[in-house]
Design a protein around this motif. Sequence first.
Motif, PDB file in Angstrom:
ATOM      1  N   ILE A 306       0.838  -1.208   0.000  1.00 31.00           N
ATOM      2  CA  ILE A 306       0.000   0.000   0.000  1.00 31.00           C
ATOM      3  C   ILE A 306       0.869   1.253   0.000  1.00 31.00           C
ATOM      4  N   LEU A 307       1.902   1.235   0.822  1.00 34.52           N
ATOM      5  CA  LEU A 307       2.785   2.398   0.917  1.00 34.52           C
ATOM      6  C   LEU A 307       3.552   2.640  -0.380  1.00 34.52           C
ATOM      7  N   LYS A 308       3.893   1.553  -1.082  1.00 38.28           N
ATOM      8  CA  LYS A 308       4.634   1.680  -2.341  1.00 38.28           C
ATOM      9  C   LYS A 308       3.753   2.177  -3.482  1.00 38.28           C
ATOM     10  N   SER A 309       2.465   1.917  -3.382  1.00 39.41           N
ATOM     11  CA  SER A 309       1.563   2.265  -4.475  1.00 39.41           C
ATOM     12  C   SER A 309       1.449   3.779  -4.635  1.00 39.41           C
ATOM     13  N   LYS A 310       1.323   4.209  -5.879  1.00 42.48           N
ATOM     14  CA  LYS A 310       1.162   5.630  -6.171  1.00 42.48           C
ATOM     15  C   LYS A 310      -0.269   6.092  -5.911  1.00 42.48           C
ATOM     16  N   GLU A 311      -1.197   5.122  -5.887  1.00 36.90           N
ATOM     17  CA  GLU A 311      -2.600   5.466  -5.662  1.00 36.90           C
ATOM     18  C   GLU A 311      -2.861   5.688  -4.170  1.00 36.90           C
ATOM     19  N   LYS A 312      -3.792   6.557  -3.897  1.00 38.30           N
ATOM     20  CA  LYS A 312      -4.163   6.840  -2.517  1.00 38.30           C
ATOM     21  C   LYS A 312      -5.130   5.765  -2.026  1.00 38.30           C
ATOM     22  N   PRO A 313      -4.826   5.089  -0.919  1.00 37.90           N
ATOM     23  CA  PRO A 313      -5.725   4.033  -0.428  1.00 37.90           C
ATOM     24  C   PRO A 313      -7.066   4.604   0.012  1.00 37.90           C
ATOM     25  N   ASP A 314      -8.123   3.844  -0.231  1.00 37.57           N
ATOM     26  CA  ASP A 314      -9.447   4.320   0.168  1.00 37.57           C
ATOM     27  C   ASP A 314      -9.721   3.968   1.628  1.00 37.57           C
ATOM     28  N   VAL A 315     -10.800   4.503   2.151  1.00 34.60           N
ATOM     29  CA  VAL A 315     -11.129   4.317   3.573  1.00 34.60           C
ATOM     30  C   VAL A 315     -11.393   2.845   3.915  1.00 34.60           C
ATOM     31  N   PRO A 316     -12.161   2.085   3.098  1.00 33.40           N
ATOM     32  CA  PRO A 316     -12.371   0.669   3.429  1.00 33.40           C
ATOM     33  C   PRO A 316     -11.074  -0.121   3.548  1.00 33.40           C
ATOM     34  N   LEU A 317     -10.094   0.172   2.684  1.00 28.64           N
ATOM     35  CA  LEU A 317      -8.814  -0.538   2.755  1.00 28.64           C
ATOM     36  C   LEU A 317      -8.079  -0.193   4.047  1.00 28.64           C
ATOM     37  N   LEU A 318      -8.040   1.082   4.399  1.00 26.06           N
ATOM     38  CA  LEU A 318      -7.367   1.486   5.633  1.00 26.06           C
ATOM     39  C   LEU A 318      -8.092   0.921   6.858  1.00 26.06           C
ATOM     40  N   ASN A 319      -9.404   0.825   6.779  1.00 25.74           N
ATOM     41  CA  ASN A 319     -10.156   0.200   7.873  1.00 25.74           C
ATOM     42  C   ASN A 319      -9.760  -1.261   8.037  1.00 25.74           C
ATOM     43  N   LEU A 346     -17.663   6.166  10.306  1.00 21.06           N
ATOM     44  CA  LEU A 346     -18.093   5.542  11.559  1.00 21.06           C
ATOM     45  C   LEU A 346     -17.418   4.190  11.756  1.00 21.06           C
ATOM     46  N   THR A 347     -17.241   3.450  10.644  1.00 20.59           N
ATOM     47  CA  THR A 347     -16.579   2.144  10.730  1.00 20.59           C
ATOM     48  C   THR A 347     -15.157   2.297  11.258  1.00 20.59           C
ATOM     49  N   SER A 348     -14.469   3.353  10.858  1.00 15.22           N
ATOM     50  CA  SER A 348     -13.100   3.596  11.338  1.00 15.22           C
ATOM     51  C   SER A 348     -13.084   3.718  12.862  1.00 15.22           C
ATOM     52  N   TRP A 349     -14.006   4.502  13.399  1.00 13.71           N
ATOM     53  CA  TRP A 349     -14.082   4.675  14.853  1.00 13.71           C
ATOM     54  C   TRP A 349     -14.436   3.355  15.541  1.00 13.71           C
TER      55      TRP A 349
END
Length: 653
Positions: A306-319, A346-349
Amino acid sequence: MASLDVVTTQAYLTPSRSQSINHAKFLQIPCKQSAFSKPLEFYKGVSKSTKLDEAVTLIEKSSSSSSPSNLSTPEAYTDLLHACISAKSLHHGIKICSLVLNNPSLRHDPKLLSKLITLFSVCRRLDLARKIFDDVTDSSLLTEKVWAAMAIGYSRNGSPRDALIVYVDMLCSFIEPGNFSISVALKACVDLKDLRVGRGIHGQIVKRKGKVDQVVYNVLLKLYMERGSFDDARKVFDGMSERNIVTWNSLISVLSKKVRVHEMINLFRKMQEEMIGFSWATLTTILPACSRVAALLTGKEIHAQILKSKEKPDVPLLNSLMDMYGKCGEVEYSRRVFDGMLTKDLTSWNIILNCYAINGNIEEVINLFEWMIESGVAPDGITFVALLSGCSDTGLTEYGISLFERMKTEFRVSPALEHYACLVDILGRAGKIEEAVKVIETMPFKPSASIWGSLLNSCRLHGNVSVGEIAAKELFVLEPHNPGNYVMASNIYAEAKMWDNVDKIREMMKQRGIKKEAGCSWVQVKDKIQIFVAGGGYEFRNSDEYKQVWTELQEAIENSGYSPDTSVVLHDVDEETKANWVCGHSERLATTYSLIHTGEGVPIRITKNLRVCADCHSWMKIVSQVTGRVIVLRDTKRFHHFVAGICSCKDYW
């Protein structure tokens, strides 16, 4: 025209062969005589921008004109029907349908027929789609695309059996199926869970001369995987000349649903070896699998991707990433991900609250909850499950009870069954058995197995045989084949030295064909997951390296004053046998293996399929002290972090 009844619709779906219907009059549309001089390019632009009123009026004028126009060509009607399909406009589509069916040169165009069938099926009017199909008298017009349109219409509207019947009828009409038709038929087999017919279609695929596209193989793969034919699915997968990201994701997704976690992780590794790109969907599927088996190293590899990717990760992936770290016992990493998220839902919290709760840090759970409220994020039922379960695991009884009341009054969240289960657990684990029973008797739901299970476990902890018998009786009805309930009831009797009742429980299990689930623990060392079963691992236990480390370890912990607590062995056998059984528990084998195969100072991470026993809990504390290792044990209930002889649960578990 605002609406059309069935009679009106059928009228112009059945045009007279002797004379054409004046549709402008029939549809009550004023037919002005002004000429249109717009070229075809303008018409296409109108249809593509979904200005259907203007487009339909334009083509109606063109069709009623005696002079030839490039707006009356099949291509023009195809474009306009495509726009109607995109907009799901039944009203405009019906007008065009009447124009097509009254034009001899158009109503014999298979492409237009397939478009009409698709339009009506998209608009959920299968009756009209079927009428178009059935009214074709010239079999040469029923091309493979027309048959496919009818089949996909049924599939799209939840009628997979009818879709399959259309496919079979097409074969009986000696029409060679194309990739699209085959994929529709296979999807119908997936929906119908019909492996037998699916195998037959697979046979057609093998025999056909044309190239089979990846869509067909992806659906075939899904059929085999969902029906449990994993060997067949793997043969299909391995035999594919080309495999795109969808193919890999399909196999990974089904393995995830079937909880074949180890195979899925191995497949992901192969995907990386073959330099296949991945989507966020791939990683979002893999990360929960890492959570299930506490495969922290694999989870960290994905984080690196994920860190290597040039794309910005979306919220579901970070969750998912945050959840993985929490369920692997690395709640600090979960917090880093949470704090670094620019956008939190809300899912993140809820995930970060649960991460701290299952890892036993109730103070941080409470702090985060207050921060959540101050940030204007409204909690939901899932939020309170995390909070209440955290209170239960840490013995925060009074706060948990008050939180249950705040949920109803302050936050207007109606308690669900799982919230009452948490409340029963909070009270029962604190020894308030009678209050827990009162909650069960007065709650507005029929008690579930989880609620009776919480009460039964509380009775085991506090030796309440009478209430335990009531809970066990209910569980034997609700979950007659769950071995855990019988074992817990047997343990209550065994701790009370009621051996006759223990024998009755065992006889009941024997009569019902129920076997106690074997204790199983696993660890990830490097890129492999090692599994150990209680009383097993003979080859490992007979190895020289095991004997050496085990002997040194036993001497060290005995010098610390440890001796096996054989009371956890609830069988009527001699003390020596009990001691041997305790020493063969799976978490001890996993710990010893990790001590041998990991470097000094590296934390040991173990996952167990059952709750850790009291003696193994004491043993783990001393091992962490004499070896200087951090041991993170995750059982079915929570995490235990053993550091320098102290456990994070503070012996409340």
